[in-house]
Design an enzyme around this catalytic site. Sequence first.
Site, PDB file in Angstrom:
ATOM      1  CG  ASP A  64      -0.480  -0.147   2.600  1.00 54.00           C
ATOM      2  OD1 ASP A  64       0.972  -0.443   2.674  1.00 54.00           O
ATOM      3  OD2 ASP A  64      -1.300   0.027   3.572  1.00 54.00           O
ATOM      4  CG  PHE A  77       8.832   0.689  -4.309  1.00 57.23           C
ATOM      5  CD1 PHE A  77       9.217   0.375  -2.979  1.00 57.23           C
ATOM      6  CD2 PHE A  77       8.326  -0.271  -5.125  1.00 57.23           C
ATOM      7  CE1 PHE A  77       8.924  -0.660  -2.552  1.00 57.23           C
ATOM      8  CE2 PHE A  77       8.127  -1.627  -4.767  1.00 57.23           C
ATOM      9  CZ  PHE A  77       8.491  -1.756  -3.291  1.00 57.23           C
ATOM     10  CG  HIS A 185       9.576  -5.366   0.656  1.00 59.35           C
ATOM     11  ND1 HIS A 185       9.958  -4.064   1.190  1.00 59.35           N
ATOM     12  CD2 HIS A 185       8.319  -5.007  -0.187  1.00 59.35           C
ATOM     13  CE1 HIS A 185       9.043  -3.116   0.770  1.00 59.35           C
ATOM     14  NE2 HIS A 185       8.189  -3.508  -0.153  1.00 59.35           N
TER      15      HIS A 185
END
Length: 220
Positions: A64, A77, A185
């Site tokens: 999100d 990002f 991630h």
Amino acid sequence: MVHIGNDWDEILKEDFNSESYLSLRQFLIEEYKKHTVYPDMHDLFNALKYTSYEDTKVVILGQDPYYNPGQAHGLCFSVKEGVPAPKSLINIFKEINDDVGIQNTSPYLVNWAKQGVLLLNTVMSVRAHEPQSHVGKGWEVLTDSIIKKLSDKSTPVVFLLWGSPARRKKELIDTSKNLVLECAHPSPLSAYNGFFGCKHFSKTNNFLQANGMTPIDWRT
């Protein structure tokens, strides 16, 4: 109703008229009235506005949006010029430098989007200072449909799945013709568990070139 301004309008017409999306829309109207929500409502669909369906060659899946003031603007990002790069983006830039030798300083990723990199958050809004506050409200139905439609494109697409939530989307993708690249991630909490050294940026360009497509210039 939603107006993207490119081929997504026709491709997502049924999705935007679905019960699920209409329910999400009502939820968002109330949220924007009562709370501070990011990104600005006019920026919600920037990922689709900057990167048409036809032009999409690469998908980077975020979770999100950033939930602090001045950060989120509809591209995962990315933050606008003049806003300090968040830590995950700093780590992305480190991997780009290590992988393809490009030193980026601008945190504004529109240059990627204009080249066919869809910067898609699977949940496209968030309450200020409340991460994951809009999870399970209907965004996932829409973004899962977007992923499936891109998987079915006549030309192959590279999907970059970073972190467990993104990697769970692999089941939506036809891996017989598309390239799926998975790793940890880029968050500081997990980047050393496989994001650093993943070489996803050079692997993406090698695949695009092998399929007769122009590689991405990863400079920002």
